[in-house]
Design a protein around this motif. Sequence first.
Motif, PDB file in Angstrom:
ATOM      1  N   UNK A 117       0.708  -1.337  -0.028  1.00  0.00           N
ATOM      2  CA  UNK A 117       0.083   0.114   0.389  1.00  0.00           C
ATOM      3  C   UNK A 117       1.112   0.995   0.157  1.00  0.00           C
ATOM      4  N   UNK A 118       1.298   1.002   0.572  1.00  0.00           N
ATOM      5  CA  UNK A 118       2.545   2.320   0.672  1.00  0.00           C
ATOM      6  C   UNK A 118       3.891   3.198  -0.799  1.00  0.00           C
ATOM      7  N   UNK A 119       3.801   1.499  -1.607  1.00  0.00           N
ATOM      8  CA  UNK A 119       3.842   1.745  -2.482  1.00  0.00           C
ATOM      9  C   UNK A 119       3.086   2.079  -3.476  1.00  0.00           C
ATOM     10  N   UNK A 120       1.958   1.889  -3.494  1.00  0.00           N
ATOM     11  CA  UNK A 120       1.040   2.852  -4.174  1.00  0.00           C
ATOM     12  C   UNK A 120       0.641   3.622  -3.536  1.00  0.00           C
ATOM     13  N   UNK A 121       0.577   4.276  -2.909  1.00  0.00           N
ATOM     14  CA  UNK A 121       0.311   5.933  -2.364  1.00  0.00           C
ATOM     15  C   UNK A 121       1.723   6.710  -2.938  1.00  0.00           C
ATOM     16  N   UNK A 122       3.065   5.860  -2.559  1.00  0.00           N
ATOM     17  CA  UNK A 122       4.314   6.820  -2.963  1.00  0.00           C
ATOM     18  C   UNK A 122       4.112   7.078  -4.361  1.00  0.00           C
ATOM     19  N   UNK A 123       3.335   6.025  -5.125  1.00  0.00           N
ATOM     20  CA  UNK A 123       2.629   6.468  -7.155  1.00  0.00           C
ATOM     21  C   UNK A 123       1.942   7.340  -6.803  1.00  0.00           C
TER      22      UNK A 123
END
Length: 342
Positions: A54-60
């Motif tokens: 989720x962190x990777x998705x939100x950072x994107x």
Amino acid sequence: MSGHHRFLRGFGMPLVCAALVAVTSVASAAASAADLKPGLKIAFVPKQINNPYEVTADNGGMDAIKEFGGDGKVVGPSDAGASSQVSYINTLITQRQNAIVIAANDANALVPYLKRAMAQGVKVVTFDSDTAPAGRQLFVNQANAESIGRGQIQLLSKLIGGEGEFAILSATPNATNQNTWIKWMQEELKKPEYAKMKLVKIAYGNDDDQKSFVETQGLLQAYPNLKGIVAPTSVGIAAAARYLSTSPKKGQVMLTGLGTPNQMRAFIKNGTVKAFQLWDPGQLGYLAAYAAANLASGTITGKEGESFDAGKLGKRTIGKDGEIILGPPTTFDTSNIDNFNF
């Protein structure tokens, strides 16, 4: 993604043309980004705040918002309970965000709250995990089942040289997504280029680490000529890799499937697995942010067939029921696995 390096072979004219092309594409990208309203307030609500995926998705998403000059933030619960996201939605309505981008913990529980948001003029985009269509205007999906299923066979074929026996290690016999992917694998196998490949068995590890491990052992014993295993489940592929890593069949039986870079990194590094696939959650968040910004700017309304500019991901078109598909999965191997952390 696979790096397509374009080497400029000639000098003189081709370079001038390349420079002109670069200038015009930059200009057209600027024009379409200019259609977006400046200073849009867009909030991302993950299923849970500290999950690496989720962190990777939100950072994107935040990267995209920076690109088009919006004001982005990530807020959400520390647990993935169905009701945990409700208070965040209510607060975001009060704060008059232009758009909410949410990975839903429950398909139905959030709908009344998201409907209230939309009634107050807040645009709602779901990504990664959808609500019932009434709860949002757009859903940004990782990849469609067909491209996942066909992609798995295409990758396996490359790994085993287009011939030999292979098995599928799935999750449970009734897992909807797994069965849909397997149906598309079987469809892809009908193509003449796979005439020398034979699916000998579909085994079920029930998304349990130990059972998947034992099923892998069973496959290797039952089929001494096995050339490949496809495990389209992150639990299955990791368990199968663990078994293969200490087996004499390591490097002989090609294992692929769907997994995350963090669980598969060691097996890629030690040669147990050459390549596997999954969507890139960073790109998913990036696309969702552009979808939300276009909705909030009025360049799209969410109807099927409308298209919009999504930055580095190019032009995207809305499909049935407001669904936008990121595209075929990303292939991870030694060349790119260290660029990802989820």
